[in-house]
Design a protein around this motif. Sequence first.
Motif, short mmCIF file in Angstrom:
data_model
loop_
_atom_site.label_atom_id
_atom_site.label_comp_id
_atom_site.label_asym_id
_atom_site.label_seq_id
_atom_site.Cartn_x
_atom_site.Cartn_y
_atom_site.Cartn_z
N ASN A 19 0.87 -1.17 0.00
CA ASN A 19 0.00 0.00 0.00
C ASN A 19 0.90 1.22 0.00
OD1 ASN A 19 -1.59 2.23 0.73
ND2 ASN A 19 -3.06 0.92 1.79
N PRO A 20 0.91 2.01 -1.08
CA PRO A 20 1.82 3.15 -1.17
C PRO A 20 1.53 4.25 -0.15
CG PRO A 20 0.28 3.18 -3.00
CD PRO A 20 0.07 1.88 -2.26
N ASN A 21 0.37 4.21 0.47
CA ASN A 21 0.02 5.20 1.48
C ASN A 21 0.56 4.85 2.86
OD1 ASN A 21 -1.52 6.78 -0.38
ND2 ASN A 21 -3.16 5.27 -0.18
N TRP A 22 1.14 3.68 3.00
CA TRP A 22 1.67 3.23 4.29
C TRP A 22 3.19 3.30 4.30
CZ3 TRP A 22 -1.33 -2.02 4.76
CH2 TRP A 22 -2.68 -1.77 4.99
N SER A 23 3.73 3.32 5.50
CA SER A 23 5.19 3.26 5.67
C SER A 23 5.67 1.85 5.32
CB SER A 23 5.56 3.58 7.12
OG SER A 23 5.10 2.53 7.97
N LYS A 26 4.74 -0.46 8.16
CA LYS A 26 3.35 -0.92 8.19
C LYS A 26 3.10 -1.95 7.08
CE LYS A 26 -1.38 0.09 8.70
NZ LYS A 26 -2.36 0.86 9.35
N ASN A 27 3.66 -1.73 5.90
CA ASN A 27 3.52 -2.71 4.82
C ASN A 27 4.12 -4.05 5.23
OD1 ASN A 27 2.28 -1.85 2.14
ND2 ASN A 27 3.50 -0.05 2.66
N ASN A 93 -3.19 0.54 -9.63
CA ASN A 93 -3.65 1.20 -8.41
C ASN A 93 -4.52 0.29 -7.55
OD1 ASN A 93 -2.49 3.86 -8.98
ND2 ASN A 93 -3.95 3.87 -10.67
N ASN A 95 -4.22 -3.30 -5.28
CA ASN A 95 -3.32 -4.30 -4.72
C ASN A 95 -3.70 -5.68 -5.27
OD1 ASN A 95 -1.12 -4.79 -3.11
ND2 ASN A 95 -2.21 -4.70 -1.18
#
Length: 135
Positions: A19-23, A26-27, A93, A95
Amino acid sequence: MKTAIFRKEHFNAAHRLFNPNWSDEKNDEIFGKCNNPNYHGHNYELIVKLTGDIDPVTGYVYDTKLLSDLIKQHILNRYDHKNLNLDCEEFKNLNPTAENIAQQIYITLRALIEPSIDLKVILYETERNFVEYPA
């Protein structure tokens, strides 16, 4: 009475769950080894189930040769030996989890098979992990 027919196919594909919105942390926490930045692969087993009435003229619910051709042309040619993240527009876009892959296969095939025939997609990511769409 409704009758179901099944077609089983196989494809190999690589992917990365991310998930590109997570660190990165977190990934790693959520996706573990499946978050490998260099991707990883699976030997997917695909089962397509069609349910409908038997045609009194042909004796078919659906022509299995036609179903085989549809799967090869629109699914296997699209996913087999591909990196789903990089090679498949639908996963740019989205997963490429087994759930999302099964849903995309369903969407593709649903557009090609008449609405009077019920469609279900079962996708094995491993021998022990598989999804069904729609449930």
